[in-house]
Design a protein around this motif. Structure first.
Motif, PDB file in Angstrom:
ATOM      1  N   ALA A 620       0.839  -1.195   0.000  1.00 34.07           N
ATOM      2  CA  ALA A 620       0.000   0.000   0.000  1.00 34.07           C
ATOM      3  C   ALA A 620       0.878   1.251   0.000  1.00 34.07           C
ATOM      4  N   GLY A 621       0.322   2.337  -0.507  1.00 38.77           N
ATOM      5  CA  GLY A 621       1.043   3.595  -0.542  1.00 38.77           C
ATOM      6  C   GLY A 621       0.640   4.420  -1.749  1.00 38.77           C
ATOM      7  N   THR A 622       1.304   5.560  -1.922  1.00 40.18           N
ATOM      8  CA  THR A 622       1.083   6.418  -3.078  1.00 40.18           C
ATOM      9  C   THR A 622       2.288   6.309  -4.001  1.00 40.18           C
ATOM     10  N   TYR A 623       2.048   5.956  -5.253  1.00 35.83           N
ATOM     11  CA  TYR A 623       3.102   5.750  -6.243  1.00 35.83           C
ATOM     12  C   TYR A 623       2.916   6.737  -7.393  1.00 35.83           C
ATOM     13  N   VAL A 624       4.003   7.020  -8.065  1.00 37.02           N
ATOM     14  CA  VAL A 624       3.942   7.836  -9.273  1.00 37.02           C
ATOM     15  C   VAL A 624       4.452   6.992 -10.435  1.00 37.02           C
ATOM     16  N   VAL A 625       3.585   6.735 -11.389  1.00 41.53           N
ATOM     17  CA  VAL A 625       3.959   6.002 -12.600  1.00 41.53           C
ATOM     18  C   VAL A 625       4.447   7.025 -13.623  1.00 41.53           C
ATOM     19  N   ALA A 648       5.487  11.723 -19.038  1.00 36.03           N
ATOM     20  CA  ALA A 648       4.186  11.946 -18.410  1.00 36.03           C
ATOM     21  C   ALA A 648       4.155  11.199 -17.091  1.00 36.03           C
ATOM     22  N   ARG A 649       3.383  11.727 -16.117  1.00 34.42           N
ATOM     23  CA  ARG A 649       3.327  11.175 -14.769  1.00 34.42           C
ATOM     24  C   ARG A 649       1.869  10.945 -14.368  1.00 34.42           C
ATOM     25  N   LEU A 650       1.648   9.916 -13.573  1.00 36.51           N
ATOM     26  CA  LEU A 650       0.324   9.625 -13.050  1.00 36.51           C
ATOM     27  C   LEU A 650       0.459   9.129 -11.619  1.00 36.51           C
ATOM     28  N   GLN A 651      -0.216   9.790 -10.694  1.00 35.33           N
ATOM     29  CA  GLN A 651      -0.156   9.404  -9.279  1.00 35.33           C
ATOM     30  C   GLN A 651      -1.216   8.348  -9.001  1.00 35.33           C
ATOM     31  N   VAL A 652      -0.788   7.266  -8.341  1.00 34.27           N
ATOM     32  CA  VAL A 652      -1.682   6.134  -8.068  1.00 34.27           C
ATOM     33  C   VAL A 652      -1.682   5.839  -6.568  1.00 34.27           C
ATOM     34  N   ARG A 653      -2.876   5.774  -5.997  1.00 30.18           N
ATOM     35  CA  ARG A 653      -3.010   5.418  -4.580  1.00 30.18           C
ATOM     36  C   ARG A 653      -3.343   3.929  -4.504  1.00 30.18           C
ATOM     37  N   VAL A 654      -2.508   3.184  -3.777  1.00 31.98           N
ATOM     38  CA  VAL A 654      -2.695   1.739  -3.627  1.00 31.98           C
ATOM     39  C   VAL A 654      -3.149   1.466  -2.201  1.00 31.98           C
ATOM     40  N   ILE A 655      -4.303   0.797  -2.068  1.00 29.40           N
ATOM     41  CA  ILE A 655      -4.859   0.526  -0.752  1.00 29.40           C
ATOM     42  C   ILE A 655      -4.831  -0.972  -0.469  1.00 29.40           C
TER      43      ILE A 655
END
Length: 658
Positions: A620-625, A648-655
């Motif tokens: 879990a956490g916040t990742y940037v692809v 390009a960047r995309l922020q992804v929250r993993v729960i």
């Protein structure tokens, strides 16, 4: 492009500059690294000007000269091997030899050039005369060693070197046929912008990460600020064109710049503390003397707080024994001391240092110039005279006609007292630009440049076009999205490498295009299309066809929230502007390492490409692809020298799915 015959080319209509003595060569040897070339080093008698020449084999010479102008204030004629290799490969492919100089002075630890120590007394030497005399001699050497004088000559330089590329074209007409200024300084705007920049960096020094996070999330960065001073500082910074998206580059490492004050305006600091209408009137600058009780080295526990202003990667480059600060006694330390100056060194060889951090009982003064450091037992006096004055300088050099300065005027009149009307004394890095030159230019500027924002180039190009009957035949402006003031690389740290691209490939492609434009009238790709918003920030057109220029555009789609153990798909849509080439590479980073180890398989280069990547997050956490892509004018994936990048960047929250 057509390669002209190597017949005799007459001298340009310029005589040798009497400020320079006879030329000499003190090194002449064949070198295999970074690529095979004949290396010459020399200078001009009676001066500090030194030059280098890199010559291809005689049969590879096609009659061209490329002259590189180093950034900052020059001072060195040597170049990093990785940069030199790319420059030489490009120039030799063009049939050109390369020449460079220290631009009129020698940088040493005691003469770092910051604020003027070591610079030539006559700043026209630095601006253009040393470069012009170097070019004159290099053309003669080419005739002797390569068989003919160059029929065409070109300038390329970044930052201060970009500004001096403009100075050379404007001040010495006919010496060069074209120039590629990169991330150029614009001295009509620079001192106003840099004064605000330093003020904001001090006011926002504890808020950088929160501001960056807010911008990354698409929220209002002003909501994370606590005081009116912070809000005013950020507001003013945006008003002069600071790029939104570059907040992570806010750094106190630039506090040295207050030392420029006596050189750009010798009477200003005195007036600031004494005259009505200046913020310092009736006040006293901070001055306090303390005793050095110990030195802090990069390996010491206290060092972490003292080197915080440096980018992550540069911190790691510091050798363990590098002195980065000092423990002081006998005075009260506070954050207000940021930017205070102190003098160290033997009498007659004193050197100014600047306090960049205060942490506990220590001050930091880390930089990458090998300058003298205080010794245990020394008494040093911290003095804020220049720092306080410099942080208000923007109020007193307002040109209401320039959009970035209108906020400091009312009804077309500056609000505060103004400095002397003649701005020439502020033209330190180069001659003040006029917009008048012979030949052609392709300006390459970075959209996220915190030091020289794109409005610097916009202002200059608009000046040229106001004076030119056919501007489409003289100048181009390419603005690169996701580019900063230097090439991003793993050496600068993981975060820099994940946010910014390398722009050198675009600059070297611009050199190719410039040669074809000058010699064969092959017009280069169009300007990058953009608008300036009400804050003077640069808004690039949203699609490749609309934006133009040379940089590929990439849009990244995928989920912004997922669960542990679920495989998700990310899709990158890549498009190259018309006539700018084909996509040749794409690579992914999903773990935040900055290594981009997941490389997309491309069947063949194409102007448009869609590529996908699947990944399963295990924690879990916040990742940037991040996806980093590259295009190439001829669609050659093997040519990394002239690759044009974007990301390009995309922020992804993993729960946790449980």
């Amino acid at each position: 492009m057509t390669d002209q015959e190597l017949t005799a080319v007459p001298d340009a209509p310029h005589q040798d500059d009497p400020a320079f003595g006879p030329a000499f060569i003190d090194v002449d040897e064949w070198r295999e690294s970074p690529i095979p070339h004949r290396y010459l080093h020399g200078g001009f008698e009676g001066t500090e000007t030194r030059f280098v020449m890199y010559l291809p084999e005689r049969g590879a010479y096609l009659g061209r000269m490329v002259q590189e102008l180093a950034g900052g204030v020059g001072g060195l004629e040597a170049y990093p091997p990785a940069y030199l290799e790319k420059l030489l490969r490009t120039a030799f492919d063009l049939g050109a030899f390369v020449v460079a100089s220290n631009q009129g002075w020698m940088l040493t630890p005691e003469r770092p050039g910051v604020g003027g120590p070591g610079l030539p007394d006559d700043l026209t030497i630095l601006s253009h005369r040393a470069s012009a005399q170097t070019a004159r001699h290099a053309k003669t050497v080419a005739a002797e060693l390569l068989g003919a004088r160059p029929h065409h000559s070109y300038l390329i330089g970044g930052s201060g070197g970009g500004a001096r590329s403009v100075s050379g074209m404007e001040q010495v007409p006919g010496m060069w046929d074209g120039a590629v200024p990169i991330v150029m300084v614009n001295q009509h705007l620079a001192w106003h912008y840099w004064s605000l920049w330093i003020r904001a960096e001090v006011a926002l020094r504890h808020k950088k990460e929160q501001i960056t996070a807010a911008v990354d999330a698409g929220s209002d960065p002003f909501t994370v600020l606590d005081t009116d001073e912070q809000r005013q500082a950020l507001s003013d910074l945006y008003r002069v064109g600071y790029p939104q998206g570059a907040e992570t580059l806010l750094s106190l490492a630039a506090s040295d710049w207050a030392n420029w004050t006596p050189l750009i305006d010798p009477e200003y600091a005195k007036d600031f503390w004494n005259l009505p209408g200046y913020a310092g009137e009736g006040k006293e600058p901070y001055r306090a003397t303390g005793t050095v009780t110990g030195l802090v080295r990069a390996s010491d526990p206290e060092a972490r707080a003292l080197i915080e202003p440096l980018p992550e990667g540069l911190r790691e480059l510091l050798p363990p024994d590098r002195v980065v600060g000092a423990r002081l006694s006998g005075l009260e330390l506070s954050d207000d001391l940021i930017g205070c100056r102190f003098t160290v060194g033997e009498p007659g060889h004193e050197v100014l240092r600047v306090c960049t951090v205060v942490a506990g009982g220590c001050i930091g003064f880390v930089d990458f110039n090998a300058r003298p450091t205080p010794q245990v037992g020394d008494q040093i006096t911290l003095d804020s005279t220049l720092e306080q004055a410099w942080s208000h300088y923007h109020r007193h050099i307002v040109d209401p006609e320039r959009p970035t300065m209108r906020h400091w005027a009312s009804n077309g009149r500056p609000i505060w007292p103004q400095r002397a009307a003649d701005a020439e004394h502020r033209a330190v890095l180069c001659a003040l630009p006029t917009g008048r030159f012979e030949g052609k230019m392709i300006v390459v500027q970075s959209a996220l440049d915190h030091l020289c924002p794109p409005v610097f180039a916009h202002d200059y190009v608009e000046t040229v076009r106001a004076r030119c009957a056919n501007d489409d035949d003289q100048i181009r402006l390419w603005i690169l999205d996701n580019a900063m003031h230097g090439d991003a690389s793993p050496e600068l740290g993981r975060e820099i490498n994940l946010r910014f691209i390398r722009f050198l490939g675009t600059a070297l492609q611009a050199l190719d295009d410039l040669v074809a434009w000058v010699e064969d009238d092959v017009k280069p790709p169009a300007d990058t299309s953009y608008e300036l918003d009400a804050w003077n920030r640069t808004l690039l057109a949203p699609t490749a066809a609309q934006r133009g220029g040379v940089q590929p555009l990439v849009a990244l789609d995928g989920p912004t929230e997922t669960r542990i153990g679920v495989t998700v798909r990310f899709t990158a849509h890549i498009e190259v502007p018309p006539g700018a080439g084909s996509v040749v590479a794409a690579a992914w980073d999903v773990d935040g390492s900055g290594r981009f180890e997941q490389t997309a398989h491309l069947k063949e280069p194409a102007p448009t490409l869609t590529t996908e990547f699947e990944h399963c997050f295990t924690e879990a956490g916040t990742y940037v692809v991040v996806v980093r892509v590259a295009s190439h004018r001829q669609g050659d994936p093997s040519d990394s020298v002239r690759a044009v990048e974007n990301l390009a960047r995309l922020q992804v929250r993993v729960i946790d799915g449980s």
